[in-house]
Write an enzyme that holds these catalytic residues in place. Structure first.
Site, PDB file in Angstrom:
ATOM      1  N   GLU A 280      -6.883-105.324  24.045  1.00 38.17           N
ATOM      2  CA  GLU A 280      -7.473-105.724  22.768  1.00 38.17           C
ATOM      3  C   GLU A 280      -6.593-105.316  21.590  1.00 38.17           C
ATOM      4  O   GLU A 280      -6.409-106.080  20.641  1.00 38.17           O
ATOM      5  CB  GLU A 280      -8.870-105.081  22.635  1.00 38.17           C
ATOM      6  CG  GLU A 280      -9.727-105.704  21.564  1.00 38.17           C
ATOM      7  CD  GLU A 280     -11.191-105.292  21.694  1.00 38.17           C
ATOM      8  OE1 GLU A 280     -11.991-106.124  22.154  1.00 38.17           O
ATOM      9  OE2 GLU A 280     -11.528-104.150  21.357  1.00 38.17           O
ATOM     10  N   GLU A 283      -3.607-107.589  21.405  1.00 39.46           N
ATOM     11  CA  GLU A 283      -4.018-108.884  20.846  1.00 39.46           C
ATOM     12  C   GLU A 283      -4.204-108.786  19.325  1.00 39.46           C
ATOM     13  O   GLU A 283      -3.809-109.688  18.576  1.00 39.46           O
ATOM     14  CB  GLU A 283      -5.334-109.333  21.512  1.00 39.46           C
ATOM     15  CG  GLU A 283      -5.826-110.678  21.033  1.00 39.46           C
ATOM     16  CD  GLU A 283      -7.176-111.071  21.634  1.00 39.46           C
ATOM     17  OE1 GLU A 283      -7.573-112.229  21.430  1.00 39.46           O
ATOM     18  OE2 GLU A 283      -7.820-110.237  22.288  1.00 39.46           O
ATOM     19  N   CYS A 300     -16.564-106.967  24.001  1.00 34.78           N
ATOM     20  CA  CYS A 300     -17.058-106.360  25.248  1.00 34.78           C
ATOM     21  C   CYS A 300     -18.569-106.432  25.404  1.00 34.78           C
ATOM     22  O   CYS A 300     -19.106-106.100  26.459  1.00 34.78           O
ATOM     23  CB  CYS A 300     -16.569-104.918  25.368  1.00 34.78           C
ATOM     24  SG  CYS A 300     -16.851-103.965  23.894  1.00 34.78           S
ATOM     25  N   SER A 320     -12.075-111.387  20.022  1.00 36.19           N
ATOM     26  CA  SER A 320     -11.007-111.042  20.976  1.00 36.19           C
ATOM     27  C   SER A 320     -11.234-111.770  22.302  1.00 36.19           C
ATOM     28  O   SER A 320     -12.369-111.937  22.747  1.00 36.19           O
ATOM     29  CB  SER A 320     -11.023-109.522  21.216  1.00 36.19           C
ATOM     30  OG  SER A 320     -10.259-109.204  22.353  1.00 36.19           O
ATOM     31  N   LYS A 353     -25.841-108.033  30.602  1.00 35.45           N
ATOM     32  CA  LYS A 353     -24.758-108.098  31.592  1.00 35.45           C
ATOM     33  C   LYS A 353     -25.169-108.969  32.785  1.00 35.45           C
ATOM     34  O   LYS A 353     -24.313-109.530  33.475  1.00 35.45           O
ATOM     35  CB  LYS A 353     -24.389-106.698  32.084  1.00 35.45           C
ATOM     36  CG  LYS A 353     -23.637-105.867  31.055  1.00 35.45           C
ATOM     37  CD  LYS A 353     -22.174-106.258  30.984  1.00 35.45           C
ATOM     38  CE  LYS A 353     -21.411-105.514  29.921  1.00 35.45           C
ATOM     39  NZ  LYS A 353     -20.097-106.084  29.665  1.00 35.45           N
ATOM     40  N   GLU A 356     -24.074-112.247  31.694  1.00 31.35           N
ATOM     41  CA  GLU A 356     -22.605-112.319  31.659  1.00 31.35           C
ATOM     42  C   GLU A 356     -22.030-112.541  33.051  1.00 31.35           C
ATOM     43  O   GLU A 356     -21.115-113.348  33.242  1.00 31.35           O
ATOM     44  CB  GLU A 356     -22.023-111.029  31.063  1.00 31.35           C
ATOM     45  CG  GLU A 356     -20.500-111.074  30.931  1.00 31.35           C
ATOM     46  CD  GLU A 356     -19.871-109.741  30.539  1.00 31.35           C
ATOM     47  OE1 GLU A 356     -18.640-109.703  30.380  1.00 31.35           O
ATOM     48  OE2 GLU A 356     -20.584-108.743  30.388  1.00 31.35           O
ATOM     49  N   GLU A 361     -17.288-118.639  33.125  1.00 36.63           N
ATOM     50  CA  GLU A 361     -15.976-118.072  32.772  1.00 36.63           C
ATOM     51  C   GLU A 361     -15.631-116.837  33.612  1.00 36.63           C
ATOM     52  O   GLU A 361     -14.484-116.436  33.683  1.00 36.63           O
ATOM     53  CB  GLU A 361     -15.949-117.676  31.289  1.00 36.63           C
ATOM     54  CG  GLU A 361     -16.115-118.834  30.326  1.00 36.63           C
ATOM     55  CD  GLU A 361     -17.581-119.171  30.042  1.00 36.63           C
ATOM     56  OE1 GLU A 361     -17.824-120.122  29.293  1.00 36.63           O
ATOM     57  OE2 GLU A 361     -18.484-118.487  30.582  1.00 36.63           O
ATOM     58  N   CYS A 498     -24.356 -98.945  23.726  1.00 35.68           N
ATOM     59  CA  CYS A 498     -24.842 -99.050  25.105  1.00 35.68           C
ATOM     60  C   CYS A 498     -25.761 -97.900  25.516  1.00 35.68           C
ATOM     61  O   CYS A 498     -26.556 -98.048  26.430  1.00 35.68           O
ATOM     62  CB  CYS A 498     -23.668 -99.120  26.074  1.00 35.68           C
ATOM     63  SG  CYS A 498     -22.449-100.358  25.613  1.00 35.68           S
TER      64      CYS A 498
END
Length: 564
Positions: A280, A283, A300, A320, A353, A356, A361, A498
């Protein structure tokens, strides 16, 4: 200092700026029951469980009663107890009470209060509960209207804190219930699966999807190699569940427990938190060098990614492309055990999650990177189911290679942690003085929005941290109006990051503060502080990625995708 005091059941209770009598009582260790109150939400006054008697013999709801100097109230007079029992009987008459098989059994406030106030029968007709179908359309959240008591906590959480408003009250009177609008299912709304509604639901009306059985079946399958990773904040969401102080980080016991449950290989997601920072920050500097549009947003948090897709799709090019630590470890696991029948499981603090892991992807080389996501709460239940004495378990280390991590990876679990890890990486200096300067630059703390400046060489970086989606929307509005400018913005969908995820055991603000402290205690314990010190990252890049790092570790979300 408190200069005012009131009297609760004759006990002197000092107070300062508490919003109501209920908060004064809580702050003085007196437990007045309530079903619709939450310290982070507006006052609703709907459940009437917090009724108290005033000095004139009248009944008032403690949650909407302003404290007054010298005020006297009584919390368990005959009148008060009778009122609470009647309220409970009314609630129980319209609540489907299949307590034995309910996901919230043992943690349900309605169940707890029925025991506490000796309500073992109801004088009202039962089975008048809502018969709308159970909504299982979301991979993250299950909604069961038959167990809803109309406390409105989920509605206020989704609207006031997360600024999403996916659910609301519908219909009136006895027919009222909570649901998405226009007869939609959750998966058809802009719900991001953050699970904050489930975290405040006092009954089993909204719960995080339970996949314990699926995990057990894989652990018992002799043909599968079960490889498990666990996230930074899981280790600080477990201690309190097993009678240990909440600020205990239980990393070693967690590894032992997973091995005892049957996991073949156990990894710490902290390793790929370090990896995420490497990717990250590289980038980010590439964007700065190329003059790309800033700020760059972190990537994230899956709830935040969905929120961008639903509400701010034009910002997706500024998010990102670095995959989440979970995604990255999924990619490493597939490379490490290329020719084996691996079942890849992630233990996460986060209900989003689960969504996700299913995204198209998150498939590379024709394989899903993550097969199953289990939350901290689900793992706690499995440990109890197996009869393990968690507090007494010996400590174990995660498997190697891929077992090393630094403090920068650990602090991912709290709001501002990703940013602090990025700053550590950018300044490339792990000396105590520099780490102290970074810690004090304004990045730490549980405030809703933090903004500060950091100097890196000739570069002056303006950085912001948004804690919860409502705060992210406020920040974006300021940036887009030109009122504020930032180079880098971290967003975590869940308030406090989190540690307060929808898959963690629900916690008060004070308990979340203890978890926050536990994360930094764990960081202090570690010798390695910055991701570039992690020796295993060399192995990752040289042996596992072999020139495919960008392809395997980055995710390019559709610019106007709306995945449900």
């Amino acid at each position: 200092m408190a200069d005012k005091k009131m009297f609760i059941d004759g006990v002197e209770c000092p107070f300062t700026n508490e919003r109501n009598v209920l908060e004064v009582a809580k702050n003085n260790g007196i437990d007045i029951p309530s079903l619709c109150y939450c310290e982070n939400l507006s006052i609703y006054g709907g459940c009437r469980m917090c009724i108290v008697e005033n000095e004139r013999g009248g009944l008032d709801a403690a949650c909407s009663m302003k404290p007054r100097d010298g005020m006297q109230i009584f919390t368990y007079t005959e009148k008060v107890l009778k009122s609470r029992r009647t309220t409970l009987q009314l609630l129980l008459s319209s609540h489907r009470a299949d307590c034995v098989t309910c996901d919230m059994s043992g943690k349900c406030k309605l169940q707890e209060y029925a025991h506490r106030y000796n309500v073992d029968s109801t004088r009202f007709p039962t089975n008048t509960y809502n018969t709308e179908r159970v909504d299982v359309s979301s991979p993250c959240i299950t909604r069961d209207p038959s167990k809803c008591i109309l406390c409105g906590l989920c509605v206020r959480m989704c609207d006031e804190v997360q600024n999403i408003g996916a659910i609301d009250f519908t219909q009136r009177g006895k027919k009222a219930y909570v649901a998405p609008g226009f007869g939609k299912m959750l998966s058809e709304t802009n719900c991001v699966g953050c699970g904050q509604c489930a975290a405040v639901c006092p009954t089993g009306a909204i719960t995080v999807v339970n996949q314990i059985e699926k995990f057990w079946s894989m652990l018992h399958d002799k043909n599968k190699k079960v490889v498990v990773q666990y996230a930074p904040s899981v280790r600080v969401g477990m201690a309190e569940e097993f009678g240990m102080p909440a600020d205990t980080a239980v990393t070693g016991k967690l590894v032992t427990a997973l091995k005892m449950l049957g996991a073949d290989v156990v990894y710490d997601t902290n390793l790929t938190a370090d990896l995420t920072i490497m990717e990250e920050s590289a980038e980010f500097f590439e964007k700065v060098k190329n003059g790309d549009k800033l700020p760059m947003f972190t990537s994230c948090c899956p709830g935040w990614i969905q929120h961008v897709e639903h509400k701010h799709p034009h910002l997706m090019p500024q998010v990102s492309t670095a995959g989440s630590p979970m995604e990255m470890f999924g990619a490493l696991i597939r490379q490490q055990f290329k020719d084996e029948d691996v079942y890849s499981v992630a233990i996460m603090p986060c209900s989003a999650k689960k969504f996700e892991a299913q995204r198209p992807e998150l498939e590379k080389d024709g394989k899903r990177l993550i097969d199953l996501v289990i939350t901290t709460q689900e793992l706690n239940r499995m440990i109890k189911e197996a009869g393990l004495n968690f507090a007494a378990l010996p400590e174990s280390e995660p498997d190697s290679p891929l077992g090393k991590y630094t403090g920068a990876g650990v602090i991912f679990g709290v709001t501002g942690g990703v940013t602090e890890a990025v700053i550590r990486r950018v300044l490339d200096d792990a000396s105590p003085g520099t780490l102290q300067t970074i810690a004090e630059c304004g990045v730490r703390g549980l405030e809703g929005i933090k903004a500060f400046e950091v100097s890196a060489g000739d570069l002056k970086l303006r950085i912001a941290v948004a804690n919860g989606l409502g705060n992210a929307d406020k920040l974006i509005a300021k940036v887009e109006s030109g009122e504020e400018y930032f180079d880098f913005i971290e967003v975590m969908a869940c308030p406090n990051g989190c540690i307060g995820g929808g898959g963690q055991p629900p916690a008060s603000n004070a308990r979340k503060r203890e978890r926050f402290n536990a994360i930094f205690k764990e960081d202090d314990r570690l010798e390695l502080k910055i991701p570039q010190q992690n020796p295993d990252l060399q192995y990752v890049y040289d042996e596992l990625m072999k020139g495919r790092a960008h392809e395997l570790l980055h995710i390019h979300y559709p610019l106007h995708g709306d995945h449900h």
